[in-house]
Write a protein that holds these residues in place. Sequence first.
Motif, PDB file in Angstrom:
ATOM      1  N   ILE A 113      31.975 -18.367  48.311  1.00 46.72           N
ATOM      2  CA  ILE A 113      30.665 -18.314  47.646  1.00 46.72           C
ATOM      3  C   ILE A 113      30.650 -19.270  46.456  1.00 46.72           C
ATOM      4  O   ILE A 113      29.693 -20.038  46.259  1.00 46.72           O
ATOM      5  N   GLY A 114      31.722 -19.234  45.665  1.00 50.37           N
ATOM      6  CA  GLY A 114      31.811 -20.160  44.537  1.00 50.37           C
ATOM      7  C   GLY A 114      31.816 -21.605  44.983  1.00 50.37           C
ATOM      8  O   GLY A 114      31.161 -22.470  44.371  1.00 50.37           O
ATOM      9  N   LEU A 115      32.536 -21.876  46.061  1.00 52.16           N
ATOM     10  CA  LEU A 115      32.560 -23.244  46.590  1.00 52.16           C
ATOM     11  C   LEU A 115      31.209 -23.629  47.178  1.00 52.16           C
ATOM     12  O   LEU A 115      30.845 -24.814  47.192  1.00 52.16           O
ATOM     13  N   GLY A 116      30.453 -22.633  47.659  1.00 55.48           N
ATOM     14  CA  GLY A 116      29.109 -22.917  48.159  1.00 55.48           C
ATOM     15  C   GLY A 116      28.200 -23.416  47.054  1.00 55.48           C
ATOM     16  O   GLY A 116      27.407 -24.351  47.246  1.00 55.48           O
ATOM     17  N   VAL A 117      28.319 -22.798  45.881  1.00 57.23           N
ATOM     18  CA  VAL A 117      27.558 -23.274  44.721  1.00 57.23           C
ATOM     19  C   VAL A 117      27.982 -24.695  44.368  1.00 57.23           C
ATOM     20  O   VAL A 117      27.145 -25.580  44.107  1.00 57.23           O
ATOM     21  N   ALA A 118      29.300 -24.920  44.381  1.00 56.29           N
ATOM     22  CA  ALA A 118      29.811 -26.265  44.080  1.00 56.29           C
ATOM     23  C   ALA A 118      29.319 -27.279  45.103  1.00 56.29           C
ATOM     24  O   ALA A 118      29.014 -28.434  44.756  1.00 56.29           O
ATOM     25  N   ALA A 119      29.215 -26.859  46.369  1.00 54.20           N
ATOM     26  CA  ALA A 119      28.754 -27.771  47.421  1.00 54.20           C
ATOM     27  C   ALA A 119      27.304 -28.188  47.181  1.00 54.20           C
ATOM     28  O   ALA A 119      26.945 -29.368  47.324  1.00 54.20           O
ATOM     29  N   ILE A 120      26.473 -27.212  46.824  1.00 56.55           N
ATOM     30  CA  ILE A 120      25.061 -27.530  46.549  1.00 56.55           C
ATOM     31  C   ILE A 120      24.959 -28.468  45.354  1.00 56.55           C
ATOM     32  O   ILE A 120      24.224 -29.472  45.384  1.00 56.55           O
ATOM     33  N   LYS A 126      24.138 -36.238  43.916  1.00 58.25           N
ATOM     34  CA  LYS A 126      23.923 -37.552  44.519  1.00 58.25           C
ATOM     35  C   LYS A 126      22.439 -37.867  44.679  1.00 58.25           C
ATOM     36  O   LYS A 126      22.032 -39.031  44.663  1.00 58.25           O
ATOM     37  N   LYS A 127      21.645 -36.819  44.850  1.00 59.59           N
ATOM     38  CA  LYS A 127      20.225 -37.018  45.109  1.00 59.59           C
ATOM     39  C   LYS A 127      19.396 -36.990  43.823  1.00 59.59           C
ATOM     40  O   LYS A 127      18.363 -37.644  43.738  1.00 59.59           O
ATOM     41  N   VAL A 128      19.850 -36.179  42.860  1.00 62.10           N
ATOM     42  CA  VAL A 128      19.081 -36.021  41.619  1.00 62.10           C
ATOM     43  C   VAL A 128      19.909 -36.593  40.473  1.00 62.10           C
ATOM     44  O   VAL A 128      20.985 -36.080  40.153  1.00 62.10           O
ATOM     45  N   LYS A 129      19.413 -37.648  39.866  1.00 64.50           N
ATOM     46  CA  LYS A 129      20.173 -38.338  38.827  1.00 64.50           C
ATOM     47  C   LYS A 129      19.865 -37.824  37.426  1.00 64.50           C
ATOM     48  O   LYS A 129      20.656 -38.023  36.506  1.00 64.50           O
ATOM     49  N   GLN A 130      18.730 -37.170  37.252  1.00 64.36           N
ATOM     50  CA  GLN A 130      18.351 -36.731  35.915  1.00 64.36           C
ATOM     51  C   GLN A 130      19.212 -35.537  35.487  1.00 64.36           C
ATOM     52  O   GLN A 130      19.390 -34.573  36.235  1.00 64.36           O
ATOM     53  N   LYS A 131      19.713 -35.614  34.255  1.00 66.69           N
ATOM     54  CA  LYS A 131      20.613 -34.588  33.740  1.00 66.69           C
ATOM     55  C   LYS A 131      19.921 -33.231  33.639  1.00 66.69           C
ATOM     56  O   LYS A 131      20.494 -32.192  33.991  1.00 66.69           O
ATOM     57  N   TYR A 132      18.680 -33.230  33.146  1.00 65.99           N
ATOM     58  CA  TYR A 132      17.970 -31.966  32.968  1.00 65.99           C
ATOM     59  C   TYR A 132      17.686 -31.290  34.312  1.00 65.99           C
ATOM     60  O   TYR A 132      17.689 -30.058  34.417  1.00 65.99           O
ATOM     61  N   ALA A 133      17.439 -32.090  35.319  1.00 64.25           N
ATOM     62  CA  ALA A 133      17.206 -31.532  36.652  1.00 64.25           C
ATOM     63  C   ALA A 133      18.470 -30.866  37.180  1.00 64.25           C
ATOM     64  O   ALA A 133      18.425 -29.800  37.813  1.00 64.25           O
ATOM     65  N   GLN A 134      19.619 -31.498  36.902  1.00 68.51           N
ATOM     66  CA  GLN A 134      20.887 -30.911  37.335  1.00 68.51           C
ATOM     67  C   GLN A 134      21.142 -29.574  36.630  1.00 68.51           C
ATOM     68  O   GLN A 134      21.617 -28.615  37.240  1.00 68.51           O
ATOM     69  N   ILE A 135      20.819 -29.542  35.330  1.00 64.94           N
ATOM     70  CA  ILE A 135      20.982 -28.285  34.585  1.00 64.94           C
ATOM     71  C   ILE A 135      20.064 -27.203  35.153  1.00 64.94           C
ATOM     72  O   ILE A 135      20.457 -26.040  35.311  1.00 64.94           O
ATOM     73  N   ALA A 136      18.845 -27.607  35.495  1.00 66.87           N
ATOM     74  CA  ALA A 136      17.884 -26.648  36.050  1.00 66.87           C
ATOM     75  C   ALA A 136      18.389 -26.080  37.373  1.00 66.87           C
ATOM     76  O   ALA A 136      18.259 -24.873  37.648  1.00 66.87           O
ATOM     77  N   ILE A 137      18.991 -26.940  38.190  1.00 69.23           N
ATOM     78  CA  ILE A 137      19.541 -26.481  39.470  1.00 69.23           C
ATOM     79  C   ILE A 137      20.671 -25.476  39.231  1.00 69.23           C
ATOM     80  O   ILE A 137      20.772 -24.441  39.899  1.00 69.23           O
ATOM     81  N   GLY A 138      21.516 -25.781  38.241  1.00 68.81           N
ATOM     82  CA  GLY A 138      22.605 -24.856  37.910  1.00 68.81           C
ATOM     83  C   GLY A 138      22.089 -23.504  37.456  1.00 68.81           C
ATOM     84  O   GLY A 138      22.633 -22.463  37.831  1.00 68.81           O
ATOM     85  N   VAL A 139      21.016 -23.531  36.649  1.00 67.38           N
ATOM     86  CA  VAL A 139      20.429 -22.270  36.176  1.00 67.38           C
ATOM     87  C   VAL A 139      19.866 -21.472  37.347  1.00 67.38           C
ATOM     88  O   VAL A 139      20.023 -20.242  37.424  1.00 67.38           O
TER      89      VAL A 139
END
Length: 383
Positions: A113-120, A126-139
């Motif tokens: 499950i943890g690796l599944g989060v890491a996989a996403i 690679k697809k989303v370069k904006q830092k804030y978007a990456q943080i939003a995905i993590g949240v």
Amino acid sequence: GRQNDVEGHMENTNGNFITGIPFIDNNIWGDQSEMPAKFQNESTVKFFMLPLILGLLGFFFQLNKDFGRFYAILSLFILTSVGIVFYTGVKPFEPRERDYAMVGSFYAFAIWIGLGVAAIYWFLQKKVKQKYAQIAIGVILMGIPLMMGFQNYNVHDRSGRYAAYDYAYSSLKSLPKNDIMFVYGDNDTYPVWAIQETEEFRKDVKVVNFTLLSTPWNIDQVKRRTYDSMPVPSTLTHEDYREGSNDQVYMMTKDDWSNIFANLKDQGAPDTEFAAFRKYLTQDSMTLKEAINFLKMKSPEKDEIVKMIFGEERYEKFNFLPVSKFVLPVNVNNAVKSGIITPAEAQKAEKQIVIDYKGSSMFKNNMMMLDILANFDWKRPIN
């Protein structure tokens, strides 16, 4: 997810998994919207298959990226799930849930499950370069364990549940001083042990687990002082109950004695042979002290009878009692002094108690109970 915490036996309403997705649940278990209210409680949780999806993503992600570690975790998962089921021979229905036996596989799947989060996260980086978007995905991904935590909290919250404590407190509080308390299983043993250990409550009570009393190490323990409670009264020594000694005690009947002496007569044996045992052709009872002394007694004639019952190969492990009815004399004066009965009840007290043992064999726990009864002399209450 889960329907409820009601123990199920393949019914559609008790303890089954649910996803929280009506299309899936209704096709498997029937229309969940029509589930009676009594089958819905705080244990009803819905995870929408999100942990499963993350676990599968992690499974394939690790398979492609790191086969060596994947194989190690897969081995752990299989051996502690399917492997445990085959190895232990788990029955279809148990008195309680046995999922804890497969907890190793839960750990393995949690890693996926943890690796599944890491996989996403790895894919979206690679697809989303904006830092804030990456943080939003993590949240957003953090919302899955938070959802599980909030839903599961009430299910696993044990605060305010005092059944075990109340049972232990009430049981111990109601007992006379210096009592010997027999318990049987885990649910009636651990709460009592816990309250004695952590709260030092009624440390004068000797708690004896009848199931564990079949093991030599536990017999050794109850024959020692515990807290403020004295050892159980006993005349059997470690040699009498060690492994390989008195593992099984056969209860002789009059028919058994008749058959033995008839066989001896057919073999031409004189009537004087086994003379000490011929009285049991008519005698059907003995006192408990006599029974314990008989178990401890060793003689060539007794060994020959044991061989007749159990065979010559392993007869040293076994023993027998000549009768199955035992007399326990009542010491009324001691019973009054120890608080077992009141002075007013002493006038009505029986002079003896007859124990008619119904089983064909006796094992160490029953043997030890008879030993305790034979030697307590009514100086300590027993419950």
